[in-house]
Design a protein around this motif. Structure first.
Motif, PDB file in Angstrom:
ATOM      1  N   VAL A  32      41.225  39.772  40.608  1.00 18.29           N
ATOM      2  CA  VAL A  32      41.330  38.325  40.819  1.00 18.29           C
ATOM      3  C   VAL A  32      42.520  37.800  40.015  1.00 18.29           C
ATOM      4  CG1 VAL A  32      40.156  36.113  40.656  1.00 18.29           C
ATOM      5  CG2 VAL A  32      38.863  38.166  41.277  1.00 18.29           C
ATOM      6  N   LYS A  34      43.908  34.607  40.699  1.00 18.98           N
ATOM      7  CA  LYS A  34      44.054  33.163  40.949  1.00 18.98           C
ATOM      8  C   LYS A  34      44.613  32.488  39.698  1.00 18.98           C
ATOM      9  CE  LYS A  34      39.187  32.504  39.708  1.00 18.98           C
ATOM     10  NZ  LYS A  34      37.829  32.423  40.271  1.00 18.98           N
ATOM     11  N   TYR A  38      45.376  33.900  35.892  1.00 16.39           N
ATOM     12  CA  TYR A  38      44.751  33.327  34.703  1.00 16.39           C
ATOM     13  C   TYR A  38      45.816  32.997  33.638  1.00 16.39           C
ATOM     14  CZ  TYR A  38      40.084  34.850  36.429  1.00 16.39           C
ATOM     15  OH  TYR A  38      38.931  35.045  37.159  1.00 16.39           O
ATOM     16  N   LYS A 122      31.305  34.258  53.199  1.00 17.93           N
ATOM     17  CA  LYS A 122      30.690  33.895  51.922  1.00 17.93           C
ATOM     18  C   LYS A 122      29.321  33.266  52.152  1.00 17.93           C
ATOM     19  CE  LYS A 122      31.727  32.310  47.357  1.00 17.93           C
ATOM     20  NZ  LYS A 122      32.821  31.969  46.449  1.00 17.93           N
ATOM     21  N   HIS A 158      28.582  34.966  45.284  1.00 21.28           N
ATOM     22  CA  HIS A 158      29.089  34.795  43.912  1.00 21.28           C
ATOM     23  C   HIS A 158      27.925  34.373  43.018  1.00 21.28           C
ATOM     24  CE1 HIS A 158      32.308  34.354  41.002  1.00 21.28           C
ATOM     25  NE2 HIS A 158      32.034  33.086  40.788  1.00 21.28           N
ATOM     26  N   ASN A 190      31.488  39.610  39.904  1.00 21.63           N
ATOM     27  CA  ASN A 190      32.566  39.140  39.028  1.00 21.63           C
ATOM     28  C   ASN A 190      32.542  40.033  37.777  1.00 21.63           C
ATOM     29  OD1 ASN A 190      30.229  38.266  37.788  1.00 21.63           O
ATOM     30  ND2 ASN A 190      30.771  36.099  37.779  1.00 21.63           N
ATOM     31  N   SER A 191      33.343  39.702  36.777  1.00 22.38           N
ATOM     32  CA  SER A 191      33.407  40.561  35.584  1.00 22.38           C
ATOM     33  C   SER A 191      32.046  40.757  34.939  1.00 22.38           C
ATOM     34  CB  SER A 191      34.346  39.960  34.528  1.00 22.38           C
ATOM     35  OG  SER A 191      35.654  39.880  35.014  1.00 22.38           O
ATOM     36  N   ARG A 206      34.948  42.280  42.007  1.00 19.53           N
ATOM     37  CA  ARG A 206      35.968  41.228  41.910  1.00 19.53           C
ATOM     38  C   ARG A 206      36.183  40.803  40.457  1.00 19.53           C
ATOM     39  NH1 ARG A 206      32.376  38.841  45.618  1.00 19.53           N
ATOM     40  NH2 ARG A 206      32.065  37.118  44.145  1.00 19.53           N
ATOM     41  N   GLY A 208      37.876  39.382  37.164  1.00 15.73           N
ATOM     42  CA  GLY A 208      38.940  38.478  36.759  1.00 15.73           C
ATOM     43  C   GLY A 208      39.120  38.569  35.256  1.00 15.73           C
ATOM     44  N   ILE A 209      38.327  37.797  34.537  1.00 16.36           N
ATOM     45  CA  ILE A 209      38.549  37.617  33.095  1.00 16.36           C
ATOM     46  C   ILE A 209      38.630  38.930  32.323  1.00 16.36           C
ATOM     47  CG2 ILE A 209      36.084  37.360  32.453  1.00 16.36           C
ATOM     48  CD1 ILE A 209      38.932  35.185  31.097  1.00 16.36           C
ATOM     49  N   TYR A 339      38.585  31.408  29.578  1.00 18.03           N
ATOM     50  CA  TYR A 339      39.259  31.165  30.855  1.00 18.03           C
ATOM     51  C   TYR A 339      40.138  29.914  30.782  1.00 18.03           C
ATOM     52  CZ  TYR A 339      35.298  33.854  33.022  1.00 18.03           C
ATOM     53  OH  TYR A 339      34.356  34.770  33.371  1.00 18.03           O
TER      54      TYR A 339
END
Ligand code: PLP
Length: 353
Positions: A32, A34, A38, A122, A158, A190-191, A206, A208-209, A339
């Motif tokens: 991710v 976006k 980050y 989704k 999600h 997510n993470s 997926r 991200g962080i 974030y």
């Protein structure tokens, strides 16, 4: 010399964090990126994450920039398209899209006849932000399957609580029940879910962080998770002074010295992305030693207590967050999450890779 503030982005740490994901999950990885990865720089971050099987972001222009830079991976638009005139671009650049509402479904007829659109459907399993309601799923799947423009359909959801004690159980069960009837790739994690709940890994994760080296959990540090910080925001002390008992510091004199103390002024403020609501006591590294901020953060500067810091003077290095000063700790002191801090780095801060 210019103002000493700088953000250093450690691309090898980004690669190392991607390897952590690879060790944890045998799924394909949708990195991710976006929000300008980050805050780390879209194309530089994507370059370091090139081993990922996909990239997820929001803006179709960023997606096109990635394609034009030569990335061949799956590129997913996390909020999908907003107007029908984006659909020819999705075809031209072979972009995948989330579909989360009936309006998008109705716009699909504008997709060019050539090619086939890869769609991530989704499903709202409890976050109540984006996604079709459970009872809409069968009809939407039917429509997608019979639509001439649609290629592969991936099912996604999600989690709202993957980072908290409430966990993912309820949403995971709901998702499994809703999707059991379909033969399609799935993506949930997510993470936080990736790190804590292997049952959520499915075909695509997926993260991200965690790629950026920060922990999604309040009770577990990035270091404990084997993650390395990627962004280090640093600056220098540009002024030093002694306070007497009763002297006050900064706007509104929010901090008042109760004894003699030595303080420094750091060239970093909220116009650089440092949170203005960080209170007195927010941790900061001065000359390699832990110290605390004092009083109100101003636009271009903030104050630090140097009473306990040895050898610090004008020109001494300061780390706002990153190597040696976990961004989660600074964020927690400021009442926010990592974030928000890393995304909020402003354009005037020079970035070095
Ligand atoms: C932002 C986002 C992620 C990544 O979340 P992290 O907590 O940063 O790992 C994953 N999936 C979706 C849909 C997102 O919007």
């Amino acid at each position: 010399m210019s103002r000493p503030i700088q953000a250093r982005i450690d691309l090898s740490a980004l690669k190392s964090n991607l390897r952590v994901v690879r060790r944890l999950a045998s799924s394909r990885i949708m990195a991710v990126i976006k929000a300008n990865a980050y805050g780390h720089g879209l194309l530089r971050a994507a370059g370091a994450l090139d081993e990922a099987e996909g990239f997820a972001l929001l803006d179709v222009r960023d997606a096109i920039a990635l394609r034009e830079a030569g990335f061949r991976q799956t590129i997913l638009l996390l909020e999908g398209f907003f107007t029908a005139d984006e659909l020819p671009l999705l075809a031209e650049y072979e972009l995948s899209t989330v579909i989360h509402n009936l309006q998008q479904l109705a716009m699909l007829d504008a997709y060019p006849r050539r090619g086939s659109l890869s769609v991530w459907l989704k499903i709202n399993t409890g976050m109540n932000r984006l996604g079709f309601a459970p009872e809409q799923v069968p009809a939407v799947m039917e429509k997608l399957k019979s639509h001439p423009a649609i290629g592969e359909v991936t099912l996604m959801t999600h989690f709202a609580h993957a980072d908290e004690s409430e966990g993912v159980a309820e949403q995971l069960e709901r998702f499994k029940g809703l999707t059991a009837a379909y033969r399609a790739p799935r993506s949930l994690a997510n993470s936080a879910a990736l790190l804590r709940y292997p049952a959520t890994h499915a075909e695509w994760v997926r993260p991200g962080i965690m790629l950026y080296g920060a922990s999604p959990f309040a009770d577990t540090s990035a270091q404990q998770l084997g993650l390395q910080p990627v962004m280090t925001l640093s600056s220098e002390i540009i002024s030093v002074r002694e306070l007497k008992a009763g002297d006050r510091v900064g706007y509104a004199g929010l901090f008042r010295a109760d004894k003699c103390m030595r303080i420094g002024t750091v060239a970093c403020g909220y116009a650089d992305g440092y949170p203005r609501h960080a209170p007195t006591g927010t941790p900061i590294l001065v000359n390699g030693q832990r110290a605390r901020t004092l009083g109100r953060v101003s636009m271009d500067m903030l104050s630090v207590d140097m009473s306990e810091v040895s050898g610090a003077e004008v020109g001494s290095p300061v780390t706002l967050w990153g190597n040696g000063m976990p961004v989660e700790e600074v964020a927690a002191a400021a009442g926010t999450i990592s974030y928000e801090l890393i995304c909020a780095l402003t354009a005037r801060v020079p970035v070095e890779y």
